[in-house]
Scaffold this active site. Structure first.
Site, short mmCIF file in Angstrom:
data_model
loop_
_atom_site.label_atom_id
_atom_site.label_comp_id
_atom_site.label_asym_id
_atom_site.label_seq_id
_atom_site.Cartn_x
_atom_site.Cartn_y
_atom_site.Cartn_z
N GLY A 64 -40.77 -11.40 -34.27
CA GLY A 64 -40.61 -11.97 -35.60
C GLY A 64 -39.18 -12.40 -35.88
O GLY A 64 -38.39 -12.63 -34.95
N LEU A 67 -33.64 -9.94 -37.06
CA LEU A 67 -33.11 -9.20 -38.21
C LEU A 67 -31.59 -9.17 -38.21
O LEU A 67 -30.97 -9.03 -39.27
CB LEU A 67 -33.70 -7.79 -38.24
CG LEU A 67 -35.21 -7.75 -38.51
CD1 LEU A 67 -35.73 -6.31 -38.42
CD2 LEU A 67 -35.56 -8.34 -39.88
N HIS A 88 -42.93 -22.65 -41.41
CA HIS A 88 -44.08 -23.46 -41.86
C HIS A 88 -44.26 -24.68 -40.96
O HIS A 88 -45.40 -25.08 -40.67
CB HIS A 88 -43.90 -23.92 -43.31
CG HIS A 88 -43.93 -22.79 -44.29
ND1 HIS A 88 -44.01 -22.99 -45.64
CD2 HIS A 88 -43.90 -21.45 -44.11
CE1 HIS A 88 -44.03 -21.81 -46.26
NE2 HIS A 88 -43.95 -20.87 -45.35
N ASP A 143 -45.96 -13.18 -43.86
CA ASP A 143 -45.75 -14.63 -44.05
C ASP A 143 -46.15 -15.36 -42.79
O ASP A 143 -46.90 -14.83 -41.96
CB ASP A 143 -44.29 -14.92 -44.49
CG ASP A 143 -43.25 -14.48 -43.47
OD1 ASP A 143 -43.57 -14.43 -42.27
OD2 ASP A 143 -42.11 -14.19 -43.88
O1 T3D Z 1 -36.27 -13.72 -43.21
C1 T3D Z 1 -36.99 -14.68 -43.29
O2 T3D Z 1 -36.65 -15.83 -43.04
C2 T3D Z 1 -38.41 -14.41 -43.67
C3 T3D Z 1 -39.24 -14.28 -42.47
C4 T3D Z 1 -39.68 -13.07 -42.10
C5 T3D Z 1 -40.58 -12.97 -40.97
C6 T3D Z 1 -40.53 -11.67 -40.24
O3 T3D Z 1 -40.81 -11.71 -39.07
S1 T3D Z 1 -40.09 -10.23 -41.05
C7 T3D Z 1 -40.33 -9.00 -39.81
C8 T3D Z 1 -39.21 -8.99 -38.80
N1 T3D Z 1 -39.53 -8.19 -37.62
C9 T3D Z 1 -39.51 -6.86 -37.64
O4 T3D Z 1 -39.27 -6.21 -38.65
C10 T3D Z 1 -39.79 -6.18 -36.32
C11 T3D Z 1 -38.58 -5.39 -35.87
N2 T3D Z 1 -38.84 -4.77 -34.58
C12 T3D Z 1 -39.57 -3.65 -34.47
O5 T3D Z 1 -40.08 -3.09 -35.42
C13 T3D Z 1 -39.71 -3.10 -33.09
O6 T3D Z 1 -38.69 -3.62 -32.29
C14 T3D Z 1 -41.07 -3.48 -32.43
C15 T3D Z 1 -42.20 -2.70 -33.15
C16 T3D Z 1 -41.35 -4.97 -32.48
C17 T3D Z 1 -41.04 -3.02 -30.94
O7 T3D Z 1 -40.59 -1.70 -30.85
P1 T3D Z 1 -40.09 -1.14 -29.43
O8 T3D Z 1 -39.83 0.33 -29.64
O9 T3D Z 1 -41.04 -1.52 -28.38
O10 T3D Z 1 -38.74 -1.93 -29.12
P2 T3D Z 1 -37.28 -1.70 -29.77
O11 T3D Z 1 -36.54 -0.69 -28.97
O12 T3D Z 1 -37.41 -1.47 -31.24
O13 T3D Z 1 -36.63 -3.16 -29.56
C18 T3D Z 1 -36.09 -3.56 -28.32
C19 T3D Z 1 -34.84 -4.36 -28.59
O14 T3D Z 1 -35.20 -5.54 -29.33
C20 T3D Z 1 -33.86 -3.60 -29.47
O15 T3D Z 1 -32.56 -4.00 -29.09
P3 T3D Z 1 -31.61 -2.98 -28.23
O16 T3D Z 1 -31.51 -1.71 -29.00
O17 T3D Z 1 -32.33 -2.80 -26.92
O18 T3D Z 1 -30.31 -3.74 -28.09
C21 T3D Z 1 -34.16 -4.14 -30.85
O19 T3D Z 1 -33.07 -4.05 -31.73
C22 T3D Z 1 -34.46 -5.59 -30.53
N3 T3D Z 1 -35.31 -6.19 -31.58
C23 T3D Z 1 -36.60 -5.94 -31.79
N4 T3D Z 1 -37.04 -6.65 -32.81
C24 T3D Z 1 -36.00 -7.36 -33.27
C25 T3D Z 1 -34.89 -7.06 -32.49
N5 T3D Z 1 -33.69 -7.62 -32.71
C26 T3D Z 1 -33.61 -8.49 -33.76
N6 T3D Z 1 -34.65 -8.82 -34.54
C27 T3D Z 1 -35.85 -8.29 -34.33
N7 T3D Z 1 -36.90 -8.65 -35.10
#
Ligand code: T3D
Length: 261
Positions: A64, A67, A88, A143
């Site tokens: 997604g 962040l 979109h 969204d």
């Molecule tokens: O803002 C707007 O414009 C509105 C639009 C919004 C749309 C959206 O998508 S809002 C939702 C955004 N996404 C999230 O909140 C998901 C965030 N990620 C997670 O919750 C988890 O990473 C997952 C459930 C997807 C996977 O978990 P897991 O345990 O398998 O992996 P992890 O260890 O959390 O992530 C691995 C790496 O990816 C980690 O980096 P690191 O520590 O190895 O350097 C993590 O920070 C990075 N990462 C994962 N998701 C994101 C991300 N970095 C940036 N943005 C992310 N969304």
């Protein structure tokens, strides 16, 4: 066209788009949203492409919105405009593309990554993949079309549950709930998806595209309107080479050779 955040390759009538920011589980930054949209446009313009596969590199499909990028936004930043000008456009491009789009879901699809997976026409899913409506974990509502697609696929009760729990939905449960088309062992994902994609790439592409248009439009129509719309589109399909070829092949008891028009 060259891209920085995605890979784009074509073979045997299939365009494969790979989201390629594996260090973030393929989170969307602005460039990746724009490039993915452009890649779908490119696939639409190329008559040799008759099916599109969307996947992610590494262990995730797409996590997604990036962040880390959201942290850099000023007070006047409009999320609404960010959605309108970015996500979109991508979702509309996928839905308007009159060729089958297969989501090859190799790993977690979260937030807008889940929305994009839902905008694919068919989802072939690794047994290691999962879906997370992560939006509410960061204080947002779903969204990228998720509120439109998901209740239609799995019903309001389950969709709303996923929205407010943001619990991980594993592949097998997504299959049981009707959210995906097939779950396959992870090491067979590429092979199985290629078989689906090449089958579509050798099919009656014009008819496939018109069926996609008819089904999407019919969702907002009465039965009378939908019947009339079908008649109009069938008029178009009935004038294609592939209709003539399909009937002739049937009568001659042979496999049809479709050209996609
Ligand atoms: O803002 C707007 O414009 C509105 C639009 C919004 C749309 C959206 O998508 S809002 C939702 C955004 N996404 C999230 O909140 C998901 C965030 N990620 C997670 O919750 C988890 O990473 C997952 C459930 C997807 C996977 O978990 P897991 O345990 O398998 O992996 P992890 O260890 O959390 O992530 C691995 C790496 O990816 C980690 O980096 P690191 O520590 O190895 O350097 C993590 O920070 C990075 N990462 C994962 N998701 C994101 C991300 N970095 C940036 N943005 C992310 N969304």
């Amino acid at each position: 066209m060259s891209y920085q955040t995605i890979l784009y390759e074509t073979a045997n009538g299939v365009a494969k788009i790979t989201l390629n920011r594996p260090e973030t589980l393929n989170a969307f930054n602005d460039l990746m949203i724009e490039e993915t949209t452009n890649a779908f446009k490119q696939a639409g313009r190329d008559a040799a492409v008759r099916c599109v596969v969307l996947t992610g590199s590494g262990r995730g499909f797409c996590s997604g919105q990036d962040l880390a990028d959201t942290q850099e936004r000023g007070d006047s930043f409009s999320i609404g405009d960010h959605l309108r000008h970015g996500y979109h456009q991508l979702i509309k491009q996928m839905v308007r593309l009159e060729k089958p789009v297969i989501g090859m879901i190799n790993g977690v699809a979260a937030g807008a990554g889940c929305g994009v997976a839902l905008a694919c026409d068919i989802r072939i899913v690794s047994d290691k993949a999962s879906f997370v409506l992560a939006f509410s974990r960061v204080g947002l509502l779903p969204d990228s079309g998720t509120n439109w697609f998901l209740p239609r696929l799995i019903g309001y009760g389950r969709a709303y549950e996923l929205a407010i729990t943001a619990d991980r939905l594993p592949a097998d449960k997504a299959l049981a709930w009707g959210m995906v088309n097939q779950v396959v062992p992870h090491d067979q994902l590429g092979e199985v998806t290629t078989a689906w994609a090449e089958r579509f790439a050798n099919g009656a592409t014009k008819a496939y595209g018109l069926a996609k248009r008819a089904m999407y439009k019919s969702m907002g129509m009465s039965l009378d309107e939908a019947l009339e719309y079908e008649a109009q589109l069938q008029e178009i399909a009935g004038k294609t080479h592939d209709f003539k070829e399909g009937v002739q092949a049937f009568l001659e008891k042979r496999v049809p050779e479709y050209k996609g028009y």
